[in-house]
Design an enzyme around this catalytic site. Structure first.
Site, PDB file in Angstrom:
ATOM      1  N   GLU A  33       0.820  -1.217   0.000  1.00 52.10           N
ATOM      2  CA  GLU A  33       0.000   0.000   0.000  1.00 52.10           C
ATOM      3  C   GLU A  33       0.850   1.262   0.000  1.00 52.10           C
ATOM      4  O   GLU A  33       0.474   2.266  -0.602  1.00 52.10           O
ATOM      5  CB  GLU A  33      -0.986   0.005   1.173  1.00 52.10           C
ATOM      6  CG  GLU A  33      -2.143  -0.978   1.004  1.00 52.10           C
ATOM      7  CD  GLU A  33      -2.912  -0.797  -0.304  1.00 52.10           C
ATOM      8  OE1 GLU A  33      -3.072   0.356  -0.734  1.00 52.10           O
ATOM      9  OE2 GLU A  33      -3.324  -1.804  -0.899  1.00 52.10           O
ATOM     10  N   CYS A 189     -13.466   3.435 -14.909  1.00 52.58           N
ATOM     11  CA  CYS A 189     -13.779   4.860 -14.712  1.00 52.58           C
ATOM     12  C   CYS A 189     -12.496   5.688 -14.805  1.00 52.58           C
ATOM     13  O   CYS A 189     -12.143   6.427 -13.901  1.00 52.58           O
ATOM     14  CB  CYS A 189     -14.457   5.058 -13.358  1.00 52.58           C
ATOM     15  SG  CYS A 189     -15.314   6.647 -13.207  1.00 52.58           S
ATOM     16  N   CYS A 196     -17.814   3.549 -19.847  1.00 55.10           N
ATOM     17  CA  CYS A 196     -19.081   3.514 -19.112  1.00 55.10           C
ATOM     18  C   CYS A 196     -19.961   2.317 -19.492  1.00 55.10           C
ATOM     19  O   CYS A 196     -20.709   1.805 -18.661  1.00 55.10           O
ATOM     20  CB  CYS A 196     -19.858   4.802 -19.333  1.00 55.10           C
ATOM     21  SG  CYS A 196     -18.982   6.253 -18.716  1.00 55.10           S
ATOM     22  N   CYS A 199     -19.462  -0.455 -17.176  1.00 55.16           N
ATOM     23  CA  CYS A 199     -19.404  -0.119 -15.745  1.00 55.16           C
ATOM     24  C   CYS A 199     -20.659  -0.621 -15.024  1.00 55.16           C
ATOM     25  O   CYS A 199     -21.773  -0.389 -15.477  1.00 55.16           O
ATOM     26  CB  CYS A 199     -19.276   1.388 -15.566  1.00 55.16           C
ATOM     27  SG  CYS A 199     -19.232   1.876 -13.824  1.00 55.16           S
ATOM     28  N   CYS A 205     -25.595   6.308 -12.649  1.00 57.52           N
ATOM     29  CA  CYS A 205     -24.494   7.280 -12.591  1.00 57.52           C
ATOM     30  C   CYS A 205     -24.879   8.559 -13.332  1.00 57.52           C
ATOM     31  O   CYS A 205     -25.226   8.536 -14.511  1.00 57.52           O
ATOM     32  CB  CYS A 205     -23.242   6.675 -13.219  1.00 57.52           C
ATOM     33  SG  CYS A 205     -21.868   7.834 -13.330  1.00 57.52           S
TER      34      CYS A 205
END
Length: 343
Positions: A33, A189, A196, A199, A205
DNA sequence: GTCCAGGTTC
DNA sequence: GAACCTGGAC
């Protein structure tokens, strides 16, 4: 269907499940991370593998020499992160009995760990209900709700986005949810030309339905800074200095450096001077942080060298034919590789 | 040649 | 709000 359910359904089919750090080892999750902060997955993978091999445990990292850590970090950038993981490993070794804390407030106190990274670590390691809010997740939320970011400060926007993501995160599947949100943000995205049509959120959205698109603010132009590297050569060795006072490439090793202003007049004058110098490395531009570095170098070959100082001191003679465990910035690595071929 | 992606710190 | 890095796309 709920927002989180759409995300989880997508995850089960398309989510990334075989990344090298997805092994429920909190130490390795933490390292990954940190490496992933402002760095993309494909860049991190080789560095992570190398790092894991050299420092398989938190203890081994805590007892490591910082130069060895910087050596493994060389080329990854943002070297403060390397300092921070060392500091954190030492803190955990000393004050947490060598065990990575499970309490989010304790985790957030550790150097280099902010709210998003803390959420990522604890959800990935233990499935705790903490959200991640990196730029991938932010982009999804901003588009989904058509939030006009131009009227808000960074802090105001963050507050809104944290509130939203904390509403969406499911109680039992935070690990999968967080992973899926980041995957969707980086794969579907995307900033430019989002996909899209594939998605899982497009039915609800606002960006997709109403074609609402608020442009992000344009970036500030980068300042130009001139750099002259003095390449001092003795046989196969080059003089490198460890710089702590200069903010860029802190505690990495590079050639003795001179900065010069790139204002037109001074730059022209300097260029003439440079042209008279003996160099075998062509000048090049390197983008770093908020600056554009114009990198020039000149070569000085010496016949007799001073005594070699040890690694804990500021100057070393670097043998290009031998790997040495020190941190070296990317453009300096590039020059050393060129010097090797011309040797 | 220039731009882009990508969190934390002070 | 500015500083911190690099590889790769254009």
């Amino acid at each position: 269907m709920l927002f989180s359910q759409k995300i989880l359904n997508w995850y089960h089919i398309f989510g990334r499940k075989n990344l090298p750090w997805q092994k429920k080892n909190i130490y390795l999750i933490w390292i990954s991370e940190i490496m992933l902060q402002r760095t993309q997955v494909k860049t991190v993978i080789p560095y992570f593998k190398k790092f894991k091999k050299n420092f398989p445990t938190l203890k081994s990292l805590a007892y490591a020499n910082i130069n060895e850590i910087l050596y493994l970090w060389s080329g990854l950038g943002y070297y403060q992160r390397a300092h921070n993981i060392h500091k954190t490993a030492i803190i955990i070794q000393k004050t947490h009995n060598g065990i990575f804390p499970k309490n989010i407030n304790e985790v957030k106190k550790l150097p280099g760990i902010g709210p998003s990274t803390a959420g990522a670590i604890l959800s990935f390691a233990y499935n705790f209900i903490y959200a991640v809010l990196d730029s991938n997740v932010k982009r999804i939320l901003i588009r989904y709700h058509a939030i006009n970011i131009n009227y808000k400060t960074k802090n105001q926007l963050d507050k809104i986005l944290w509130k939203l993501i904390n509403q969406y995160i499911p109680i039992h599947q935070s690990r999968k949810f967080n992973q899926a949100m980041m995957d969707i943000g980086s794969i579907i995205c995307t900033n430019k030309n989002p996909s899209c049509s594939i998605c899982p959120l497009h039915n609800t959205c606002k960006y997709y339905i109403h074609k609402i698109n608020f442009k992000e603010l344009v970036h500030k132009k980068k300042n130009r800074i001139g750099i002259l590297f003095s390449i001092i050569k003795y046989k196969n060795m080059y003089l490198l200095k460890q710089q702590n006072r200069i903010s860029i490439w802190k505690s990495l090793f590079y050639f003795p450096i001179t900065f010069f202003s790139i204002s037109k007049k001074k730059y022209e004058k300097f260029k003439k001077k440079i042209n008279n110098l003996n160099t075998i490395i062509n000048p090049f531009i390197h983008y770093a942080s908020n600056v554009q570095l114009y990198i020039y170098s000149h070569t000085i070959i010496i016949k007799k060298k001073k005594i070699i100082k040890n690694i804990n001191q500021k100057k070393i003679w670097y043998d290009i034919l031998k790997e040495r465990k020190i941190g070296i910035p990317a453009p300096v690595k590039k020059i050393l590789t060129l010097l090797k071929t011309k040797n």
